[in-house]
Structure formats: C-alpha cells, structure tokens
Design a protein around this motif. Structure first.
Motif, PDB file in Angstrom:
ATOM      1  N   TYR A   1      34.030  73.208  25.455  1.00  0.00           N
ATOM      2  CA  TYR A   1      34.952  72.724  26.478  1.00  0.00           C
ATOM      3  C   TYR A   1      36.117  73.699  26.623  1.00  0.00           C
ATOM      4  O   TYR A   1      36.496  74.377  25.664  1.00  0.00           O
TER       5      TYR A   1
ATOM      6  N   GLN B   1      33.130  63.602  39.765  1.00  0.00           N
ATOM      7  CA  GLN B   1      33.087  64.365  38.524  1.00  0.00           C
ATOM      8  C   GLN B   1      33.363  63.434  37.341  1.00  0.00           C
ATOM      9  O   GLN B   1      33.727  62.279  37.510  1.00  0.00           O
ATOM     10  N   GLN B   2      33.189  63.954  36.155  1.00  0.00           N
ATOM     11  CA  GLN B   2      33.454  63.169  34.950  1.00  0.00           C
ATOM     12  C   GLN B   2      34.851  62.573  34.993  1.00  0.00           C
ATOM     13  O   GLN B   2      35.738  63.107  35.633  1.00  0.00           O
ATOM     14  N   ASP B   3      35.049  61.467  34.347  1.00  0.00           N
ATOM     15  CA  ASP B   3      36.331  60.774  34.291  1.00  0.00           C
ATOM     16  C   ASP B   3      36.859  60.418  35.678  1.00  0.00           C
ATOM     17  O   ASP B   3      38.051  60.316  35.889  1.00  0.00           O
TER      18      ASP B   3
ATOM     19  N   ARG C   1      37.184  62.116  38.330  1.00  0.00           N
ATOM     20  CA  ARG C   1      38.009  63.151  38.956  1.00  0.00           C
ATOM     21  C   ARG C   1      37.089  64.108  39.692  1.00  0.00           C
ATOM     22  O   ARG C   1      35.953  64.297  39.317  1.00  0.00           O
TER      23      ARG C   1
ATOM     24  N   LEU D   1      42.621  68.766  37.336  1.00  0.00           N
ATOM     25  CA  LEU D   1      42.844  68.883  35.896  1.00  0.00           C
ATOM     26  C   LEU D   1      43.632  67.710  35.342  1.00  0.00           C
ATOM     27  O   LEU D   1      44.104  67.747  34.220  1.00  0.00           O
TER      28      LEU D   1
ATOM     29  N   VAL E   1      44.402  68.724  27.818  1.00  0.00           N
ATOM     30  CA  VAL E   1      43.119  68.196  28.263  1.00  0.00           C
ATOM     31  C   VAL E   1      42.009  69.177  27.906  1.00  0.00           C
ATOM     32  O   VAL E   1      42.259  70.341  27.630  1.00  0.00           O
TER      33      VAL E   1
ATOM     34  N   VAL F   1      38.069  70.205  29.514  1.00  0.00           N
ATOM     35  CA  VAL F   1      37.129  69.995  30.613  1.00  0.00           C
ATOM     36  C   VAL F   1      35.886  70.844  30.398  1.00  0.00           C
ATOM     37  O   VAL F   1      35.923  71.868  29.727  1.00  0.00           O
ATOM     38  N   SER F   2      34.793  70.408  30.988  1.00  0.00           N
ATOM     39  CA  SER F   2      33.545  71.164  30.857  1.00  0.00           C
ATOM     40  C   SER F   2      33.166  71.894  32.135  1.00  0.00           C
ATOM     41  O   SER F   2      32.271  72.719  32.121  1.00  0.00           O
ATOM     42  N   HIS F   3      33.816  71.610  33.248  1.00  0.00           N
ATOM     43  CA  HIS F   3      33.391  72.168  34.526  1.00  0.00           C
ATOM     44  C   HIS F   3      34.088  73.466  34.912  1.00  0.00           C
ATOM     45  O   HIS F   3      33.771  74.039  35.944  1.00  0.00           O
TER      46      HIS F   3
END
Length: 163
Positions: A27, A73-75, A77, A82, A97, A99-101
C-alpha cells in the motif's frame, strides 16, 4: 525505494507537506501535516496534471487511474480521493492513510501530478447533482502542489520552518 513529497501552498497562509512511501504490504502510505487552513473538513485529491500555472485550476480533472467514478472505489471513495483532512480551530491538521490504487512508479504513478486540498468535504458522490459524481462537490482549492520524487523525509523540518 522511491519516496515522494508534495509541498502545498495556496490561499491565505495555507501550507502543507505530504509524504508518500510504499509500505511492506504494497500500500502507498500517505502522511501529511497542514497549517493555516480554515477549520473544518476538506477533501484531498490527486489531479491529472502537474501544471499549477493557474493555481490549482490548471491541474485539470481528478486523476482516476482506473477510470472508476465517484463512490466506486474502496471505502466508498473515488480513485482520485485521498480522504478528508479534518482541520482544528487553530488551522492545524494531520493526515495518515494507506491506499492501494496509487503508486510511485509504473502506469498509475502519481509523481508529477498535483495534490489539491479543497475548501469542502468530499460528498463521495452521494449528493443529487452531477458535480457530486465527478468531483465530490468539494469546491475550490485552498492549497496545492506538484508531487515529486523525494531524497529523504524532510517534511517535518520544512513544516517547522513555515510556522
């Protein structure tokens, strides 16, 4: 290992330093400190271009590496989001935070793009208007900067010098 940094400046005395580093789990860890902001919640987004010749406006639309729109997107969002920077009454805020994207290398690299802190909280595409779907209705930028390759984690020193 590639690290990145973004120094944000903007209206009034808005200032921030955000550091980006790939963690062991794959991540992207994003940590930032801000000062001189209006109190409240502010959306933080990566925009498509590293062009700040016309403040944050010339940075173009939100950067969405996978072409997914708001709320997909995840979460809950969108990909360019961000998260929220929650600013205290004294104008200070922190961000931490993962993130993976987004990445710092390869096809989804954010290096050379603009990071924008907006005046409003991102509504995650839930409002009943077109702007909500594309931008999160987050309003104008209040601080912005181009994300660049970092030699070291100098952000704490830079933040202290500007307070």
């Amino acid at each position: 290992m590639v690290k990145a940094i973004c120094v944000l400046t903007g209206y009034l005395r808005a200032f921030g330093v955000v550091r980006f580093e790939l963690n062991e789990g794959g991540y992207l860890t994003i940590k930032g400190e801000f000062s001189g902001l209006p109190p409240g919640k502010h959306g933080l987004h990566v925009h498509s271009f590293g062009d700040i010749t016309n403040d944050w406006i010339s940075a173009g639309p939100l950067y969405i590496p996978t072409n997914k729109m708001q709320g997909m997107q995840q979460d809950k969002r969108h990909a360019g989001d961000l998260g929220i920077v929650n600013t205290s009454e004294d104008g200070l805020a922190k961000l931490d935070v993962a993130v993976s994207h987004f990445h710092l290398t390869g096809i989804h690299s954010i290096i050379g793009r603009t990071l924008v802190l907006h005046q409003n909280e991102d509504d995650s595409g839930k409002a009943d208007k077109e702007e909500s779907i594309t931008t999160g209705s987050n309003g104008s930028g209040i601080a912005w900067g181009v994300i660049g390759i970092c030699q070291s984690n100098i952000s704490e020193e830079v933040l202290e010098e500007n307070n």
